[in-house]
Write a protein that holds these residues in place. Sequence first.
Motif, short mmCIF file in Angstrom:
data_model
loop_
_atom_site.label_atom_id
_atom_site.label_comp_id
_atom_site.label_asym_id
_atom_site.label_seq_id
_atom_site.Cartn_x
_atom_site.Cartn_y
_atom_site.Cartn_z
N ARG A 1 0.81 -1.21 0.00
CA ARG A 1 0.00 0.00 0.00
C ARG A 1 0.85 1.27 0.00
N MET B 1 -5.97 11.96 1.05
CA MET B 1 -5.03 10.87 0.77
C MET B 1 -5.42 9.67 1.60
N GLN C 1 1.28 14.29 6.50
CA GLN C 1 1.55 13.18 5.58
C GLN C 1 2.59 12.22 6.15
N ALA D 1 0.75 10.03 8.36
CA ALA D 1 -0.08 9.11 7.58
C ALA D 1 0.76 7.97 7.01
N ARG D 2 1.93 8.31 6.48
CA ARG D 2 2.80 7.27 5.92
C ARG D 2 3.28 6.32 7.01
N ILE E 1 0.69 3.75 7.79
CA ILE E 1 0.65 2.66 6.81
C ILE E 1 1.75 1.65 7.12
N LEU F 1 -1.64 0.18 9.77
CA LEU F 1 -2.90 0.80 10.16
C LEU F 1 -3.62 1.40 8.95
N GLU F 2 -4.87 1.73 9.14
CA GLU F 2 -5.63 2.49 8.15
C GLU F 2 -5.45 3.97 8.46
N VAL F 3 -5.55 4.81 7.44
CA VAL F 3 -5.35 6.24 7.69
C VAL F 3 -6.06 7.07 6.62
N TRP G 1 -6.04 11.23 5.28
CA TRP G 1 -5.41 12.56 5.39
C TRP G 1 -6.21 13.53 4.53
#
Lengths: 405, 190
Positions: A25, A198, B20, B23-24, B27, B31-33, B35
């Motif tokens: 992902r 995003m 971000q 958020a990265r 991942i 996890l789910e995220v 933004w």
Amino acid sequence: MKTEREIGVGDGRTEAELEAGRRSRVLMKGNEAIAEAAIQAGCDAYFGYPITPQAELLEWMARRMLELGRVFVQAESELGAINMALGAAATGARVMVSSSSPGISLMAEAMSYMAGSGTPMVLVNIMRAGPGLGGIGPSQSDYFQATKGHGHGDYRVPVLAPASIGEAMELLASSFEMAERYRTPVMLVADGILGQAMEPVDLRFRTPERHAFDWALTGAAGRPARIIKSIDLDPEVLEKRNLDLQHKYREIARHEVRWEAWQLDDAEFAIVAYGTAARVARTAITRARERGIKVGLFRPITLWPFPERELARLSRRLGGILTVELSSGQMVEDVRLAVEGRCPVAFHGRMGGLVPTPDEVLGALKALSGHHAHTPPPRVRGYEATELFEPDYPAHSGARRGGRR
Amino acid sequence: MEHSVVFSGFGGQGLLFTGQALARAAIKDGLEVFWIPSYGPEMRGGTASCTVIVGDSPIGSPVVDRFDAAVVMNLPSLRKFAPRVAGDGLLVMNASLLGDETSGRSDVRELHLACTALAAQGGDDKLVSVVALGALVARLGWVTPESVRAALREMAGHKRLANEDRWRVVEADLGAFAAGLDAGAIDAAT
């Protein structure tokens, strides 16, 4: 076809698939992910004109399509873009155009011509608030336009509405497939949030199979000339063409309906919502269930063809339906047509680029589920964003309570 | 489990970048995220903000009623988002600009950080939001510091920079993150 997919990434897959997915992902912006999905789906030519909140889609195309030696044109206007697309699509190329609401209005005429002449194309609308130039905030107020409107004439256009970026990528491949299978323009609609946000996405793309078209304008050397047109001045011939179109739309309605059902098995109430509104609804449903309200989500994925049979069947065992939209209430008309008065249908929506919060939706749900207890609908910024109907709707539709002012 | 944080301040403080990075990192931690930037008229000058929602199952609503945490880097942001932090939530405040300002709320935890000075310790006093991210991660532990470092290594420095220059930017980001991580941990212990 019933899709078991949950909103977002993950559900309905095995643990091994989930783990593989997690590893592959990447974080992608909605507009860019949609653009890349189109490229991976084999888009040969893209035409566009910049507009917020869709601009990154065009920017991504500007860079990537040239890298790949494909066609990218930033046209002089939306009219230019879509008519170039019409010309390119007539040659059998896989063509996409994207814009946001005011730009889509400008493209309406060509949509009618493409439907009339049987020209496949994918049109993406990253919706913003109207009417007119409106604003750049997220909106779903183009539902009427997408499902009933744009150009003139007796035609329909399949409309797909993703609720996550990953789903948008998947539906984009489906859009090209449907466009080519039925020789029709197909619309993919998402609000500005899905364009700008995003999310993690699997970089596993699907490229629809290529078919040789017996209608494409490829040069008539050695074969009879083909003609792509929408004009037929002989009424008999034109009616025949219209009958063929209607036959095609019945086929689409029979085979292409998509929706998602979530937590509906034991539900006494349902929220009907699509796109971003469906995600807000999901959080509201989780909170409602913690409070003992048995409610589930019915999420149309195809806005046309609308999943009317499935919703009608569901409505027979429900105590009420709440429709949530980022609009003044557009899809709710199709919900009411499908439900035909079998249960009350309430509506909650926000306009102007605002998005209902989960607690707002929870308030509207409480008002619907506690209807007999006369729980007042929540007031939002001075107006009643929730519209409730008496249970005996539609026989006494004038007797609604809490109508908007 | 689902957590939300808003990063808010003015354009140039690195708020969208920092969101971000979180958020990265999420991942990388499996996890789910979600933004989402503010992309309204404010992006044409003035305040900038982004919301990050982290969870262990697909993220539902992209709009948040009450934030579990807010990173506020200037006064307008403090005024705007302090009332929207959930009870017992965390407010990371940039004391370099906010001075002695407070949220006026007794039910949230305030963390006052001299972000500019801490960022300077790391090598570049402009990386104020990365300092705040370090403190947030130290306090809340939604993601692992190692994943944030990996995200910063991927993201920091313009791709067109020469390698040497790019690594200088990466080092400064890692330094700012470390300074924030320490500040958040020390403050938590007292």
